[in-house]
Write an enzyme that holds these catalytic residues in place. Structure first.
Site, mmCIF file in Angstrom:
data_model
loop_
_atom_site.group_PDB
_atom_site.id
_atom_site.type_symbol
_atom_site.label_atom_id
_atom_site.label_comp_id
_atom_site.label_asym_id
_atom_site.label_seq_id
_atom_site.Cartn_x
_atom_site.Cartn_y
_atom_site.Cartn_z
ATOM 1 N N SER A 187 -21.558 26.679 -48.802
ATOM 2 C CA SER A 187 -20.561 26.456 -49.858
ATOM 3 C C SER A 187 -19.180 26.248 -49.257
ATOM 4 C CB SER A 187 -20.547 27.682 -50.765
ATOM 5 O OG SER A 187 -19.417 27.676 -51.603
ATOM 6 N N TYR A 234 -20.715 37.367 -52.478
ATOM 7 C CA TYR A 234 -21.486 36.111 -52.516
ATOM 8 C C TYR A 234 -21.022 35.179 -51.393
ATOM 9 C CZ TYR A 234 -22.185 31.225 -53.549
ATOM 10 O OH TYR A 234 -22.464 29.896 -53.414
ATOM 11 N N LYS A 275 -22.857 33.593 -47.662
ATOM 12 C CA LYS A 275 -22.925 32.222 -47.132
ATOM 13 C C LYS A 275 -22.361 32.176 -45.704
ATOM 14 C CE LYS A 275 -24.944 30.411 -50.632
ATOM 15 N NZ LYS A 275 -26.387 30.066 -50.502
#
Ligand code: UFG
Length: 340
Positions: free
Chosen positions: A126, A151, A155
């Protein structure tokens, strides 16, 4: 023809990628635990492609299930790994579940790649890894900034896990760093189906227009952008899906220049929240009910991609624009709400 395991293959980006893999003549095998997806997505994939891919209901955070999966499929040419939790706010409330799910599954997949002598791993990353970038547009050389949520951290750590695994073991990988994937398949057979109240802008817009939500809240109009609202790089999910096909073919055909490569996936054009609303109003020929409210915590002012690397090295370029994506998102919303 390559046999490609697609984890999270019934999800939003996963299902569109499965379609593009089939369109390109490959054989995807879908893995999903149905925690945030519906098995009916298989019908949509079949309606578009005429093929019903093999579906394995497997929970990748359970090590034994992953081992059994790889014992059943020993002849894979590549893995595209989408399966992950992805709600920023929820990750703040449930960090341990996010680390367990997003990183546990990654580690088990890579262990099985190693143990079965498999190769060619595509990771769903991302633009969040860049945080509030100092320079726009954002190139792959922009420094990775401290993550703003668990979150986002999964990544970043995921990319590091892959890097370390590649240094020690014999495989090749590509991380694709998505900007803001939106839209739906133009056929309206598959699209985005968020559970509960949408957290992302575009499903909130289409649900408001469909009468499922009363009003869209625009989070802040006092940012340093052309109209005061946040600027993002919204990219059609079909363009994102096609990039995955190119990336996995690149690895399968050993065209990669490094054992681990990173690419931004965006259009290169930023749009503000108000421009997204205007695009929606244009393509739907309707007015959207919205109001400006306070900023949402954690939002960066602006993020849009420099896509030169993906354009030149992958030979990939986004073909669809914001209006295309909003029209497809709206067509999908109307279909699932039985409107028209
Ligand atoms: N927005 C609104 N109202 C809404 C929802 C969103 O005004 O109801 C605004 C947001 O403030 C933001 C823009 O619309 O300016 C886009 O918001 P999204 O939630 O759709 O997308 P984000 O850019 O916040 O999220 C993306 C990725 C995440 C990633 C995050 C990191 O979807 O995976 O960037 O910032 F973690």
């Amino acid at each position: 023809m390559a046999r490609i395991l697609v984890t999270g293959g019934l999800g939003f980006i996963g299902s569109h990628t499965v379609v593009e893999l089939i369109n390109a003549g490959h054989e995807p095998i879908i893995v999903d635990n149905l925690s945030n997806a519906n098995v009916d997505v298989l019908n949509g994939i079949e309606a578009i492609t005429g093929k019903r891919p093999l579906f394995e209901k497997v929970d990748l955070k359970i090590k034994e299930e992953v081992e059994q999966l790889f014992n059943r499929h020993t002849d894979l040419d590549g893995i595209i790994h989408f399966a992950a939790y992805k709600a920023v706010g929820e990750s703040v409330a449930k960090p341990l579940e996010y680390y367990e799910n997003n990183l546990g599954s990654l580690v088990y997949l890579l262990q099985n790649l190693r143990d079965h002598g498999l190769d060619n791993f595509i990771f769903s990353s991302s633009c969040t890894v860049y945080g509030e970038a100092e320079e726009l547009p954002i190139t792959e050389n922009s420094p990775v900034q401290p993550a703003m949520s668990p979150y986002g951290n999964t990544k970043q750590i995921g990319e590091e896990v892959i890097k370390d695994a590649i240094a020690a073991h014999q495989f090749n990988a590509i991380s694709l760093r998505y900007f803001n994937p939106i839209g739906a398949h133009p056929s309206a057979e598959i699209g985005e189906s968020p559970l509960g109240v949408p957290l992302n802008l575009v499903p909130y817009v289409t649900q408001t227009a469909a009468g499922v939500r009363e009003q869209l809240s625009v989070f802040g109009n006092d940012y340093d952008t052309r109209d005061g609202t946040n600027e993002r790089d919204y990219i059609h999910v079909v363009d994102i899906a096609k990039a995955h096909v190119i990336a996995v073919e690149r690895l399968v055909n050993r065209k990669n220049l490094d054992k681990y490569e990173y690419f931004n996936l965006g259009t290169g054009t930023g749009s503000t929240v108000l421009e997204v609303i205007q695009s929606f109003e244009r393509v739907s020929n309707s007015k959207l009910n919205y109001k400006i409210v306070a900023r949402r915590s954690g939002d960066v002012t602006a993020a849009y991609a420099d896509t030169t690397k993906a354009n030149q090295i992958l030979g990939w370029k986004a073909e669809k624009n914001l209006d295309d994506a909003m029209a497809d998102a709206w067509r999908w919303e109307k279909k699932i709400r039985n409107l028209d």
